[in-house]
Enzyme design. Structure first.
Site, PDB file in Angstrom:
ATOM      1  N   HIS A   1       0.802  -1.241   0.000  1.00 12.43           N
ATOM      2  CA  HIS A   1       0.000   0.000   0.000  1.00 12.43           C
ATOM      3  C   HIS A   1       0.828   1.281   0.000  1.00 12.43           C
ATOM      4  O   HIS A   1       0.281   2.371  -0.120  1.00 12.43           O
ATOM      5  CB  HIS A   1      -0.962   0.029   1.192  1.00 12.43           C
ATOM      6  CG  HIS A   1      -0.277   0.364   2.492  1.00 12.43           C
ATOM      7  ND1 HIS A   1       0.457  -0.554   3.191  1.00 12.43           N
ATOM      8  CD2 HIS A   1      -0.201   1.519   3.182  1.00 12.43           C
ATOM      9  CE1 HIS A   1       0.942   0.008   4.267  1.00 12.43           C
ATOM     10  NE2 HIS A   1       0.575   1.270   4.297  1.00 12.43           N
TER      11      HIS A   1
HETATM   12  C1  UD1 Z   1      -2.284   5.392   6.096  1.00 13.78           C
HETATM   13  C2  UD1 Z   1      -1.044   5.786   6.853  1.00 13.78           C
HETATM   14  C3  UD1 Z   1       0.001   4.689   6.759  1.00 13.78           C
HETATM   15  C4  UD1 Z   1      -0.557   3.343   7.145  1.00 13.78           C
HETATM   16  C5  UD1 Z   1      -1.789   3.071   6.301  1.00 13.78           C
HETATM   17  C6  UD1 Z   1      -2.426   1.740   6.642  1.00 13.78           C
HETATM   18  C7  UD1 Z   1      -0.499   8.210   6.891  1.00 13.78           C
HETATM   19  C8  UD1 Z   1       0.431   9.209   6.340  1.00 13.78           C
HETATM   20  N1  UD1 Z   1      -0.435   6.998   6.310  1.00 13.78           N
HETATM   21  O1  UD1 Z   1      -1.958   5.347   4.721  1.00 13.78           O
HETATM   22  O2  UD1 Z   1       1.074   4.993   7.630  1.00 13.78           O
HETATM   23  O3  UD1 Z   1       0.415   2.343   6.962  1.00 13.78           O
HETATM   24  O4  UD1 Z   1      -2.721   4.126   6.553  1.00 13.78           O
HETATM   25  O5  UD1 Z   1      -3.604   1.547   5.952  1.00 13.78           O
HETATM   26  O6  UD1 Z   1      -1.231   8.499   7.792  1.00 13.78           O
HETATM   27  N2  UD1 Z   1      -9.556   4.699   2.107  1.00 13.78           N
HETATM   28  C9  UD1 Z   1     -10.706   3.945   2.096  1.00 13.78           C
HETATM   29  N3  UD1 Z   1     -11.301   3.657   3.284  1.00 13.78           N
HETATM   30  C10 UD1 Z   1     -10.790   4.081   4.469  1.00 13.78           C
HETATM   31  C11 UD1 Z   1      -9.615   4.876   4.455  1.00 13.78           C
HETATM   32  C12 UD1 Z   1      -8.998   5.154   3.269  1.00 13.78           C
HETATM   33  O7  UD1 Z   1     -11.204   3.533   1.073  1.00 13.78           O
HETATM   34  O8  UD1 Z   1     -11.374   3.783   5.515  1.00 13.78           O
HETATM   35  C13 UD1 Z   1      -8.901   5.004   0.816  1.00 13.78           C
HETATM   36  C14 UD1 Z   1      -9.139   6.413   0.361  1.00 13.78           C
HETATM   37  O9  UD1 Z   1      -9.347   6.389  -1.011  1.00 13.78           O
HETATM   38  C15 UD1 Z   1      -7.807   7.096   0.643  1.00 13.78           C
HETATM   39  C16 UD1 Z   1      -6.812   5.946   0.512  1.00 13.78           C
HETATM   40  O10 UD1 Z   1      -7.519   4.781   0.950  1.00 13.78           O
HETATM   41  O11 UD1 Z   1      -7.523   8.126  -0.218  1.00 13.78           O
HETATM   42  C17 UD1 Z   1      -5.606   6.137   1.357  1.00 13.78           C
HETATM   43  O12 UD1 Z   1      -5.942   6.402   2.727  1.00 13.78           O
HETATM   44  P1  UD1 Z   1      -5.043   7.388   3.634  1.00 13.78           P
HETATM   45  O13 UD1 Z   1      -5.500   7.393   5.029  1.00 13.78           O
HETATM   46  O14 UD1 Z   1      -4.897   8.669   2.945  1.00 13.78           O
HETATM   47  O15 UD1 Z   1      -3.596   6.762   3.600  1.00 13.78           O
HETATM   48  P2  UD1 Z   1      -3.113   5.275   3.608  1.00 13.78           P
HETATM   49  O16 UD1 Z   1      -2.449   5.035   2.311  1.00 13.78           O
HETATM   50  O17 UD1 Z   1      -4.183   4.335   4.063  1.00 13.78           O
END
Ligand code: UD1
Length: 381
Positions: free
Chosen positions: A219
């Site tokens: 990821h």
């Molecule tokens: C975040 C953390 C990372 C962790 C990871 C685990 C930061 C900088 N990064 O990254 O350290 O390892 O989480 O998952 O805080 N999304 C969903 N559902 C959700 C949440 C997110 O579909 O409940 C999707 C959204 O499209 C979003 C993308 O996942 O844009 C990424 O989520 P985000 O929280 O921005 O960062 P992660 O890549 O998950």
């Protein structure tokens, strides 16, 4: 009961994203079972919000419903961090906690730390001092800044104190408590969901995990946001899957990029079972039965070391060097030849055995609760 205990305001415990939940669950239990109990409030920023990424993990880990949910949701780093800060400030004013306790390195960790310290509220950081020395990782920035301004720093491995000392941090602020992530691994061992059952839950053929199999998660933006890099990694997984069936628990960021870049056809469904992000007990069961794990996650590097399962990490560096030095982890980066050689070695029964590091013993949260109590009520010492 001393005067100090009677007047101790709750500790505000902050979670935001998936990797925070398994760290906070044992801490909340340890605060409640400390003698005397340490009052706590659970605040969820809502950085991760959907069932797969958040709600199911709360159930699996026995986390109580959050007392407060800021419901920030997704956004760019700036938007997400700013939104947490804006919504956290009035909450802090309202609840007046004795301190704010943050875990890990996600955007919510840094956002709540910044708000609290500027308002004169003390911050305790669990999993302090880990450094990848790669400032292109957003988490590295979150770690550096959080540790600079937090008041009490709990570390998971001894090398973390050396990193903190190099950054000019007074070691009197640092307490080596061990790894709370492993407290959750130990607490859930008996309840892990068998891998075959997890495949059946998704109407997939459990025969895929009847013999040897590998588990994959990916990821990191550096691995999945660039079409060439993602294609390279999927090509490699396809190659590995010819010798070893794979179960790929796919993060929403990765799934949407695979679709966006039109790479769906690279993985053969007969050899690679693609699942949505898994619950905690499902993931423990999948990893526990696996021959190897391929990942770019920080948490999985630690959990595989605790479970004694070889881990090949698809990153150039790690902020958790003890998993390589003592545990079952090997850094592979994007090097295809190294990956295939690493897999072949493990399949030949020559994978790293490793040993479980100091204080990764299931009792880290108790050590944190004991130290936190002394720190918050110095008169009780
Ligand atoms: C975040 C953390 C990372 C962790 C990871 C685990 C930061 C900088 N990064 O990254 O350290 O390892 O989480 O998952 O805080 N999304 C969903 N559902 C959700 C949440 C997110 O579909 O409940 C999707 C959204 O499209 C979003 C993308 O996942 O844009 C990424 O989520 P985000 O929280 O921005 O960062 P992660 O890549 O998950």
């Amino acid at each position: 009961m001393t005067e100090a205990v009677k007047t101790l305001a709750p500790v505000m415990c902050v979670v935001g994203a998936r990797p925070n939940f398994m760290k906070m669950a044992p801490i909340l239990r340890a605060l409640a079972s400390h003698e005397p109990p340490i009052p706590a409030l659970l605040l969820h920023t809502g950085q991760h919000y959907d069932t797969d990424m958040s709600k199911k993990l709360f159930v699996d880990l026995g986390l109580p419903q959050p007392d407060i949910n800021l419901e920030v949701g997704s956004g760019s780093h700036a938007v997400q961090t700013a939104e947490v800060m804006k919504r956290f400030e009035p909450t802090l004013d309202e609840h007046k906690p004795s301190c704010v306790l943050v875990v890990g390195d996600v955007n919510s960790t840094l956002a709540c730390t910044l708000v609290a310290v500027k308002k004169g509220v003390s911050v305790a950081h669990v999993e302090a001092g880990l450094r990848s020395y790669d400032r292109k990782m957003p988490e590295e920035i979150n770690r550096l800044l959080t540790d600079q301004v937090a008041d009490r720093l709990y570390t998971t491995e001894r090398s973390a104190a050396d990193n903190l000392a190099r950054e000019g941090i007074d070691l009197a602020r640092v307490c080596f408590a061990g790894n709370v992530m492993i407290d959750s691994v130990e607490a859930s061992r008996a309840h892990a969901r068998p891998a075959a059952q997890t495949l059946r839950d998704h109407s997939l053929d459990p025969a895929l995990v009847a013999g040897r199999y590998g588990v994959v998660t990916l990821h990191r933006p550096s691995n999945v946001d660039d079409p060439q890099t993602l294609k390279h990694l999927l090509d490699l997984l396809a190659q590995v899957s010819r010798d070893l069936p794979l179960v790929f628990a796919m993060h929403p960021r990765t799934r949407s990029n695979i679709e966006r870049f039109g790479l769906q056809a690279l993985l053969d469904p007969a050899r690679v079972a693609v699942l949505p992000p898994q619950g905690y007990l499902e993931m423990q069961g999948l990893m526990g039965g696996a021959t190897l794990v391929l990942t770019d996650s920080g948490g999985l590097q630690e959990e595989t070391t605790a479970l004694g399962v070889p881990c090949l990490t698809l990153r150039e560096n790690t902020e958790r060097p003890i998993t390589v030095e003592q545990g079952t982890n090997t850094l592979i980066g994007l090097d295809g030849a190294a990956l295939l050689a690493g897999v072949a070695e493990i399949l030949a029964g020559k994978g790293k055995q490793g040993r479980v590091p100091e204080f990764w013993d299931g009792h880290a949260a108790e050590r944190i609760a004991a130290d936190l109590y002394q720190w918050l009520t110095p008169a009780s010492a």
